[in-house]
Each structure stands twice: as C-alpha cells, then as structure tokens.
Design a protein around this motif. Structure first.
Motif, PDB file in Angstrom:
ATOM      1  N   VAL A  12      42.636  41.450  33.246  1.00 51.35           N
ATOM      2  CA  VAL A  12      43.669  40.869  34.400  1.00 51.35           C
ATOM      3  C   VAL A  12      44.762  40.240  33.618  1.00 51.35           C
ATOM      4  O   VAL A  12      45.988  40.494  34.055  1.00 51.35           O
ATOM      5  N   ALA A  58      46.349  37.044  40.136  1.00 51.92           N
ATOM      6  CA  ALA A  58      45.776  37.990  39.337  1.00 51.92           C
ATOM      7  C   ALA A  58      44.400  38.683  40.270  1.00 51.92           C
ATOM      8  O   ALA A  58      44.123  39.940  40.359  1.00 51.92           O
ATOM      9  N   TYR A  87      44.202  42.457  41.125  1.00 52.63           N
ATOM     10  CA  TYR A  87      43.133  43.287  40.789  1.00 52.63           C
ATOM     11  C   TYR A  87      42.310  44.089  41.659  1.00 52.63           C
ATOM     12  O   TYR A  87      42.109  45.216  41.377  1.00 52.63           O
ATOM     13  N   THR A 109      46.942  33.271  33.227  1.00 60.02           N
ATOM     14  CA  THR A 109      45.856  34.106  32.528  1.00 60.02           C
ATOM     15  C   THR A 109      46.106  34.343  31.221  1.00 60.02           C
ATOM     16  O   THR A 109      45.000  34.423  30.482  1.00 60.02           O
TER      17      THR A 109
END
Lengths: 270, 400, 537
Positions: free
Chosen positions: B90, B224, B228, B75
């Motif tokens: 994220v 992620a 999330y 990410t």
C-alpha cells in the motif's frame, strides 16, 4: 520587519463629533488618485452613505447608521479604514512579506511582492484588505495611512480635512491620553477606547457614545495579537522538525535492528 | 502469457483508451477552456469569490487533497520508519497517490492565486512568520523528496542499475519525507489560528494544528484501504483483508486519541454547549466527528470490520469525515462571520468544472502511471504478492 | 512507443517545472540583492488642496465640507467633483449660521435648510439641485395631464444669464415663450400669488397690529427661513405669518379655483410645476402640510392623493430643459410671450430683499386706511439695497408708526431672532429672506459668479425695481382673456389693485382670512428643535 516603528502615529476618531460629511472619503480618493467607480458594479458611487463598503477603489468609507440611543433613533457616522494594528495580522500571515510597517506605524502593502493568496484578507480581524477582483493581475488594496505624508510630518489626508475635528492626529501616546481625558470629561462617552487593546492595539483609536457593537465594530476580538496567536503554534515548527527527524531516525534504526534480530532468531530456530 | 502486463513491463507500455477515460479527458479539456477564461478575464468575472469570502472551493479542495495525500506520509512512516514490511504494497501506491495529490494542489493553486506570476516571491521575500510560508516551503520540499522516491520506483522498470545507485541515499530521503509533512499538515491547521474571532469557537482552538496533523495521519490508512480494495478488485488482484485490518487498527487507535483530544479541548474551552446547540455549526461538527471517529471505531470493533466491506466502509467514513473537518473549517465555521459582513459565497460553474477537470486529470495520471510502472507489485522479495491477473482479456475487461 | 514518449515528456515537464521554479527563485534573489526588484508604494501620489498640505501643527482654517443627507430632497453632491475647498462650509456657517450652530453629536437629522447657497459657492458644481427634469418631461409628455407652470418673480432676471445675457437681464417674455415651447399647457406668474400673499399676510399683520396679536410678525414666504425658525427658534413659530408662500398658495388655488376656470373636472390631472430661483422650494413641496388631506387642494376635494404642488425646477434646471429641447438657441431674441395669469409689480419685487416688505406696506396702508399709499411708499428707500439688516418706520394714519425690519442671509436673521428672544425687539414686522439679497440670488439661480457677487445681486435687484417703476407688465387673465391695458400703470404696483386678485376673492375666496382662504392660503409649522441641540451663541 525591515523598519522598526519608532514614531508610532495615531488617529483618534471621536464618533460623537462626526457629522457624516464624508470629507475624509473624498480626501482619500483625491490623495490616492482613486476612482469613485464601484469595481464590482461599475457604478459611480460616493464613499459615504447608508450602504457603503470598502473596496479596492475605496480605502475609507463613512457609514451612516441609524442606532438607538436613550430610546431615540439617532444618526451615527462611522469612518472605516485600515486600523493599522501595532502587530498586524496581514503582515504576519503574508508568506511573501508583502506588508511592512513604516517608522510611523503605517502598515504598508507592496503589490510587487504579492502572490495573491488573499490570506491577509481572511486573516484581518477587521476585514479591511480588499481585492481587485475585476483585474487580470489583481492586487490587494487597503488604506496605507498616507505613509508618505506621515513620513513628511503631515497628517493623513482624511484627518487633515475633517471640519469638526472628529479625526485627531498625533503620536499614539498623545491620542490615547486625549481619548481618556475626553471620556473622563464627559459622561456621554462609553468608557472604552476602541483600538487601545484590541488584537494587541491599533494605530486608529475610536471613542463613542454608542456601544461599539451596534456601530459594526467587532467586539469579540482578543487582546492577544493575531501574530502572537499564530506564533503560539509556529514557535514549535523547528522543534517539530528536529524531534521528528531524530525520532524517525531512531525508530528506523531500532526497527531495522529488531528485524535483523528476528531474522537471525528465525534462522537459528531452523 | 500469464501475468503478461507485470512480468514483462519493459516490453509493453499500456495506454488503454476507454469511454470513461475519454469522458474524463473531455471534462479536463473543457475545464482548460474555462481556466483560460479565468486567466483572460480575472477572478471576479469567473468565480464566486468576493471581498467577504476570498477563499472558496479551490482552497477547500486544496485543504482536502493535502490532508488526504497524508496517506503517502502515514503509510511511509509505517513502512519506511517502522519497517512493517507487510504494508509495503500500500505504501508505494500511496506515495504516488500523494504525489499526484500535491501536483493537483499546485495546479489548483496556480489558478486560485491572483498573481500566479509572482509564485516565486516567497523564496526571495520570505514571510517567515506565516503559516502559509511553512505550508508552501514544506510542500515544495516534500514534492522534491517524493520525486526522488518516484524516480527510484521508475528506475526499477527503466534502469535497475540506477535504482541501485540511488540506494544509499534512500533511507535519508525516507526519513526526510516523513519529517517534512509534519510541518505542512500541522501548519494547515495553524492557518486558521489567525482568525480566532471569525472562526466558530467549536473549531477555533490552539489545538487545531495538532488535530489537523493527527487527523491527516490517521486518515492515511483509510485512503490506503479504500484505494487498495478498489484497485485490487478492479484488476482482480488478491485482497489481503488481514493486512488491511492491521492497517485499520493503527487508524482506529489514533481516531480514539483524536476523539478524546477534541472532546477534552471542547470541554476545557467550555464549548460543549455549542456542539449540542442544534445549529448549523453544532450539527456539522457532530456529523464530522461521527464520520471521522465514531463510525470507523465502531466498525473496527465489530466483526464486520474484518470483512472487505467493513474495511471499505471504515475507510470511506474516515475519508468523508476528514473532508468534512476541513470543509467545516473553511466554510461552516466561517459562514456566520461572512454572513455578518453581508456576504455570501457559492462556487461558480467555472470553479466547480475546473476543480472536477483537474481531478479528472489527476485520476487519469494515476491510472496511466500505475498501469505502466511497478506500483501494484514489484515489492522486492515479495513474490507471492504478484498479481493474479489471469489473461490479457480479463485485464482488459477490468479496466475502466 | 509514441505514447510512451508522451508519458516521458509529461514526467520531464514536471521536473522542468520544478527547475524553472528554482531558476526563477535564483533570478529573483539576485534581482532583489542588486536592488533591481521593483518595490512599489501604492499610497499617496495624488493631490490635495494646498490648505491641507502642511504639518499637523498648522491645521487649515477652512476645511472639509458640509454634511449632506444622501436623501436630501433639494441637494445632491457628486463626490467626484468635490475638491474639499471648504466653500460650502463658509456659506453654510458664516453666511447662513446653520452648520456649526448645533452641538455634536447630531440627533436624527442632517441639519439643512435647503437654501442651496452651498451650491452657488461650490466652485466645481459638485453640489447641485436634485433634478426633477425627468419627472417634468414625463408629465409634459403625458397627454392626459394639464401641466401648469408658474414662474417665481426672480426667475425672469436670472434665466437670461444662462443664455449669455447680462447679469440681471430682463427676460420675462422670452421665458414665457420658452415654457410654451417646452410644452407646458398653462403658464402663470407667481407674481399673482405674491399679490394674494400680500392680501393674506397683510390682513394678518393688520389684525395682529390692531387687535394685539403676537408681534413682531415674521414673513413666511421663504421656506429656508421657515425651516431655520423651526430648527433654531421654535419659540418664534407663533410669530411666523400663517400665510403660505406664494408658490404654495398658487399650488392650491390652481388646482381648485383655476381648475374650474380652465374647465378641468379632474384635479388629479393637473400637474403643478414651479420654476423657482430656490432649492428650498423643493423641500417646501415635500412638507406634509401640503400633501393630501393636510394640504389645501387635497382637503378641498377630500382626496389624499392630491398634493398642492408637484414639481419644482430651479432656474438652472429650466435652462437645461430649454437646451435639451430647443438646442443651442438664441434665447435673447425669443418673441416676448404673455402669461395666462399676471401679477402686480408689488408681487414682482418679492424677488429681492425688502420687496415683500415694500409690497406689504403699500397694501397694508390701503387695508388700514382704505386709501392707496402716498407716493413716498412706492419707493421705500430704507428697505432697499443689499444690506443684511435694514430698518424702517412707516407712519400709518390711525395706527401710528409701524416699525419694519428686513433681513437677508440667515446669519443676519439669527441676530434679529436673538433680539426678539431677548425682548429687545421693538418692531412689528420682520421680513427674512434666507439668501443674501433675496430670491434674486437664491440657491437655484444661475451660477453667474462663484462665489456669488454683490454686483450680480445688485444688477438683478436693479432690474426688479426698474420694472416696478415702469410698471408695464402685460398679460391676460386666465380663462378670461381680459387685458390689463385698461388698468392704470400705477395701480399695478399695488397687490390689492390687481383685477385678478379682486376676481379671485369675489368669485372664490370671499375675503382675506376667510375660512376657505385659511384652508388654501395658510399653513401650520412644526417644531424641529428636537432634531438638534442648539449651540448657544
């Protein structure tokens, strides 16, 4: 890689000559001042017999095996110890450099440097290094090829006591030549010097009249050494970092610019 | 007092104590007792590890945590290198997740290694040819970089001035932090290049490091997404499925690449037959590929993949698949060889409890840090992403 | 706010952890550079016998040790005590010509004749007998069983040495007393079955000589020698006397003839124990020829659970049992006990080399001529002494000169076997004892001198012959209580004159070589040459 191996020594094990007396296992214990206690069970055990395993107290064993030979069941006795690879896996995978080779080719372990990750144990193609599981501050244990005796020009303890000369000691070239000469001189032998090419070659060489697989030797070993196999990837380490850093920097600058341009256009449109 | 927790973070520190958290704390404390016992009596007494199988649950857990902590790395590349700003909500959480993961790895390792007092030896006596050395050095370096990144996040709340001072170096730190994991994620795969004759040929390939790297990268978005959805639904925050779908696309494309690469690797090495041999290794491998690639890709391609549920399944499947890839290498792929030595391994009670205990610790750390520092919001200039928690009461209810 | 501090501390400690790590690294680096870092070598600080501590160009002449099967029924080795001095190899190869006389690789056997000489040569006691002490204690403690113990001829000149008596000290009576104190129910003398052996083996010899059987006849009372023949000279198996060893004859007759005399109805309740100066005897009782339906007693009762013999204890083990049960005793001052069944002194001298021959000659003379031998045959000097090979010729009226040879030590026996094989042998009868000096220096005797010394052997032999000359062995016949005082001393130097021998033939066996005698007192041998490839010498 402190020392260069300049005087590679070897032991040639002629398995047809072994009578299973276990002298070598006793010599090993005497010279290395090791207990006969099985570290797991606490029982005193001889290091030769039908059900023996290397452990932290036992750097060499002689395993008594009943195998089929020409339709007959026969005893064969297999000495096991560190093979002392010419390009040792344990040494190359040790991230604390706790293994090194002496001038005579003994793969030696320095417990002071060991972190105890046990990678050497799992990486060894012959499953030789053993651990002092019972200790609070354990070390890896394995045959040291009597490195100090070798340095003094003596043969390793085990080879010096063999009553049938099943263990022959000398330079690796001599032993290889002897192995091939022996195999050629007698057709009972299998035409294979175990350790000549396995994982890039080992200091300990074996000849036998029974298939090595039946005697518990790993037979699926590549001729390429383990360090070379690993190096097949690790050679890319620095290039990966260089290329990665450059690529990310370039990408970052490019992406930023594109965003800036997009932002500008967005403004202009307004 | 709307959005009180996040609007006035300086004034409030939150240390909620709930039964579940107390339970996790208890498990951790219990595991500490067992860990103490391990230090007192040695590995042999308390673990199932043995000469035939010197690597067990702990190494398996570490391999997995490092791989899943790749979330922070992938990410970060998306947001800090390619500056795709919509994914920033994220990436910051993944940074924390990843850092906690690495701390967890080190904690487990310090129990796992026999001579923990010698942990510093590789710095002075480097075994530069060892993949383990690369893993160790990269993880240490990466953690230093992560600390810098986290200090920046912390400064946002504690001292915005300091955050500004840090700004000039941050881009360099970001680039470094995206480069270093290339080393250890791949090296984890090369660890097993040392066992070409022991590891089952389905996995024993020169491609292993590259596949490890690639899988760690594309499972990042999976982690992620799961994190999330889980967190935002727990705190009743808005779930931006469109953003998540975009994230899953990146992952899905790379999964396809991975699938092709792995397939080609098997075909070129003539191992396809072993895959369909319907033995333990073959079946586990098929399961691994189904979870890691097949299921997520299919979900991504059908409309279900755009829904919250679909994304969750996508992420979970990818994560499970990744866990399986690592466990298959550590255990399944080695089992035949271990068996041939007459050995076997099953993790001891102590190994299991200590692992769970440390995971509890990591989880608690994650909860308290995210509840007190700006991880769920606070992306500068992104005001509409601010939290939708309505009342203090609602927030309290949401907390586990 | 308190909690806040905690969190901060946590964060701090993590950073501190990293700084400690870095700090330790710097310290370590400095230590390494200044040479202070300990570098240790885990190998080679120990000890090896000096013979191995030289460069490989000068290899030791005496090295290693004999191979011993971990399952060996007679011998065990404790590697912890082994110092690789090589003495066992000296004994096995030079004295017994066993090790080193077969080609490598080995076949399916650890070649061993169980003589136990290695256990006498071993300076540290690493090689020892496989102990049967526990089993014998259990048998004694079992109230259901009758434990019968027999003592081999040579035991009575050895056991005293274990308790501080001089080499070769006569301790027959003390031993009997001790055995009774240990709890053995019946104490009999193997000298009796030695007499029985003389009757059977002597008759066999007479038959072979007079009727033209396979000659020379080889004695078969030494199980080490028998196994040696089976390994290396299977072609000489027909020459071996089919007579069992005295111990095995005793085993089968105790469970049949004596059981009846003792009123024991269930032979399974008899446990036969033998005190032997020999470790090959432990092997001998394990031979399948003496088990169940193949054996004497088992066949007699048609019960495959009955074995002729149950346990063999070495003299050393007996001494250990005495110490275990009676503590630190003054063995020499024990009252002199009496056997329940006795033998002649001809049976006694079975215990030393040449003794079987001398006893056989005495009785063979009687068997052929019907008269007792002349006085000269009560001291057959040429077959006495510790020489490895002794030859003699005895004139027997009606037959002519009978040539006999006596050998002890298997290396000597090997020479004679080669002689027979090559057709050069002109003798009729060959006595072989595997151990140099015979049973008096057997592998189960006390380790009075290590390695075994001739002066000890001589002392023990002298005692044997002195007792033969005195000929006053006292005892009572089993189940009968008949003393021997009414028998003339000289008569007890003849096996055939033993009144209990007469009795067993009259009451049970009928005659030497009878059908029943064949079942209980004779055996068969097996060719073991497939277990090795003989090295041509």
């Amino acid at each position: 890689m402190a020392n260069k191996v300049t005087d590679q020594k070897s032991v040639l094990v002629d398995l047809t000559k072994c009578v299973g007396c276990g002298s070598c296992t006793v010599a090993c214990k005497l010279w290395n001042s090791q207990s006969f206690e099985n570290p797991q069970t606490g029982v005193m055990e001889n290091a030769h017999g039908t059900d023996v395993k290397l452990d932290s107290n036992t750097w060499t064993t002689v395993e008594h095996l009943k195998v089929q030979k020409d339709g007959q069941e026969v005893w064969r006795f297999v000495k096991r110890q560190c093979m002392h690879c010419l390009e040792p896996a344990c040494s190359s995978v040790c991230f604390a450099h706790a293994f090194h080779q002496t001038e005579q080719g003994a793969v030696q372990y320095d417990p002071e440097l060991c972190v105890g990750c046990r990678y050497c144990m799992i990486a060894c193609p012959f499953d030789v290094p053993k651990y002092e599981w019972e200790k609070v501050m354990p070390s890896v244990m394995k045959c040291q090829f009597c490195s100090s005796k070798l340095a003094d020009g003596e043969s390793p303890a085990c080879a010096s006591v063999c009553p049938t000369n099943a263990l022959m000691f000398g330079s690796r070239e001599e032993m290889l030549a002897l192995a091939h000469k022996t195999i050629e001189s007698d057709n009972k032998y299998i035409n294979h010097v175990y350790g000549e090419k396995e994982v890039g070659g080992t200091s300990w060489l074996y000849i036998s009249d029974v298939d090595f697989g039946e005697l518990g030797f790993p037979t699926n070993l590549p001729e390429k050494s383990i360090p070379k196999n690993v190096h097949g990837f690790t050679q890319f380490t620095l290039p990966i970092f260089a290329v990665g850093a450059l690529a990310w920097t370039g990408a970052s600058i490019y992406a930023k610019r594109r965003h800036a341009v997009a932002h500008e256009e967005h403004k202009n449109e307004k | 007092m709307k959005n009180w927790t996040f609007k006035t973070p300086k004034e409030r520190w939150n240390f909620r104590v709930t039964p579940v958290r107390l339970g996790m704390l208890a498990v951790f404390v219990f595991s500490l007792v067992l860990i103490f016992a391990r230090y007192y009596a040695g590995l042999g007494e308390w673990t199932g590890l043995n000469d035939e199988m010197p690597w067990g649950l702990w190494i398996g857990a570490d391999m997995n945590v490092i791989a899943l902590a790749g979330a922070g790395f992938s990410t970060a590349i998306i947001t800090h290198i390619f500056h795709v700003e919509k994914y920033e909500p994220v990436s910051r959480r993944c940074l924390l997740l990843s850092f906690i993961g690495y701390v967890l790895v080190l904690l487990i390792l310090i129990i796992e290694i026999g001579r923990w007092d010698n942990f510093w030896r590789p710095f002075v006596s480097p075994g530069i040819h060892s993949p383990m050395f690369e893993v160790y050095m990269c993880i240490v370096a990466y953690m230093v970089l992560q600390v810098i990144e986290l200090v920046e996040v912390g400064a946002e709340k504690v001292s915005p001035k300091f955050k500004k001072k840090m700004h000039p170096i941050m881009q360099v730190v970001f680039i470094a932090a995206c480069t270093v994991p290339l080393g250890h994620q791949a090296s984890l795969g090369s660890l097993y290049l040392a066992m070409p004759a022991k590891l089952d040929p389905i996995w024993a390939s020169q491609m292993m490091p590259w596949l490890f790297l690639l899988s760690a990268f594309f499972v990042g978005p999976c982690v992620a997404i799961v994190e999330y959805i889980w967190t935002n639904s727990r705190y009743k925050m808005k779930i931006d499925t469109e953003m998540l779908y975009g994230l899953s696309r990146i992952s899905a494309v790379l999964m396809a690449v991975y699938f092709v690469l792995k397939g080609a690797d098997l075909v070129m090495r003539g191992q396809l037959g072993n895959v369909f041999a319907f033995n333990l290794e073959g079946n586990m491998f098929i399961l691994e590929m189904v979870l890691l690639c097949v299921v997520p890709i299919i979900i991504h391609l059908i409309p279900f993949g755009k829904t919250q549920g679909g994304l969750l399944v996508f992420g979970l499947s990818g994560m499970c698949g990744l866990v399986l890839t690592r466990l298959n290498v550590v255990f399944t792929g080695m089992s035949a060889h271990i068996g041939s030595l007459g050995g076997g391994y099953f993790p001891s009670f102590m190994e299991i409890v200590s692992t769970i205990g440390l995971f509890c610790l990591a989880f608690l750390a994650y909860l308290y840090i995210t509840e007190n520092f700006p991880f769920f919001y606070g992306v500068p200039g992104d005001s509409d992403k601010k939290v939708d928690v309505e009342t203090e009461n609602e927030f309290n209810q949401a907390i586990m | 706010m308190e909690k806040h501090k905690n969190l901060e501390n946590k964060g701090m400690s993590r950073r501190r952890f990293l700084s400690v790590m870095a700090g330790a690294g710097v310290v370590g680096a400095a230590a390494t550079m200044t040479g202070c870092a300990p570098v240790s070598d885990p190998s080679g600080t120990g000890w090896l016998p000096n013979q191995y501590r030289n460069a490989s160009a000068m290899p030791a002449q005496v090295k290693g040790r004999v191979p011993l099967d971990p399952e060996n029924v007679s011998l065990v080795r404790n590697d912890e005590k082994c110092i690789l001095c090589g003495q066992c190899i000296e004994a096995c190869e030079k004295v017994q010509s066993v090790f080193g006389y077969y080609e490598l690789p080995v076949h399916d056997d650890f070649i061993c004749v169980h003589c136990g000489q290695c256990s006498l040569w071993c300076p540290t006691g690493a090689i020892a007998e496989r102990s049967a002490i526990e089993d014998v204690w259990n048998a004694i403690q079992d109230p259901e069983t009758t434990v019968i113990v027999q003592t081999s001829p040579a035991t009575r000149v050895g056991i005293g040495e274990e308790f501080g008596m001089g080499a070769g000290a006569w301790a027959e009576g003390q031993m009997v007393t001790a055995l009774r104190q240990l709890g053995f129910d019946v104490v009999v003398d193997t000298n009796f079955s030695a007499d029985l052996t003389i009757m059977e083996e002597g008759s066999e010899l007479v038959e072979r000589v007079t009727k033209g059987g396979v000659l020379p006849q080889l004695t078969s009372c030494c199980p080490g020698w028998v196994k040696f023949v089976e390994y290396y000279y299977p072609e000489l198996i027909p020459n071996l006397s089919s007579a069992r060893s005295p111990m095995m004859m005793h085993g089968s007759t105790l469970k049949t003839y004596n059981a009846k005399k003792l009123g024991i109805t269930d032979p399974k309740k008899i446990v036969n124990v033998a005190i032997m100066p020999c470790l090959a005897k432990k092997f001998e009782i394990s031979r399948h020829q003496f088990h169940g339906l193949e054996g004497g007693a088992g066949k007699y009762y048609e019960d495959d659970t009955i074995n002729d013999m149950d346990y063999v204890l070495s003299v050393r083990e007996l001494a250990n049992m005495i110490r275990q049960k009676l503590g630190d005793v003054d063995f020499a001052s024990f009252e002199e006990g009496q056997y329940d069944q006795i033998g002649s002194t001809a049976g006694l001298i079975f215990g030393n080399t040449g003794g079987v021959m001398e006893a056989a000659v005495r009785s063979a003379y009687y068997l052929i001529t019907g008269n007792n031998p002349p006085t000269s045959l009560y001291h057959l000097e040429p077959v006495r002494g510790l020489d490895g090979i002794k030859r003699a010729s005895v004139d027997v009226p009606g037959v002519g000169p009978v040539k006999v040879v006596v050998a002890s030590g298997l290396a000597n026996a090997r020479q004679l076997c080669e002689e027979i094989k090559s057709g050069k042998a002109d003798f009729h009868f060959l006595e072989v004892m595997a151990c140099p000096g015979g049973c008096i220096a057997g592998g189960g005797q006390p380790r009075t001198a290590v390695p075994p010394q001739d002066w000890v052997r001589q002392a023990r032999t002298d005692t044997m012959y002195n007792r033969d000359a005195v000929g006053t062995i006292k005892g009572t016949a089993a189940g009968e209580g008949a003393g021997q005082d009414d028998v003339k001393t000289m008569d007890l130097r003849l096996s055939h004159a033993n009144p209990q021998i007469t009795e067993i033939y009259n009451e049970f066996l009928e005659a030497p070589l009878s059908h029943l005698a064949h079942e209980l007192c004779h055996t068969t041998y097996e060719d073991r040459s497939g277990s090795l490839t003989r090295k041509e010498v």
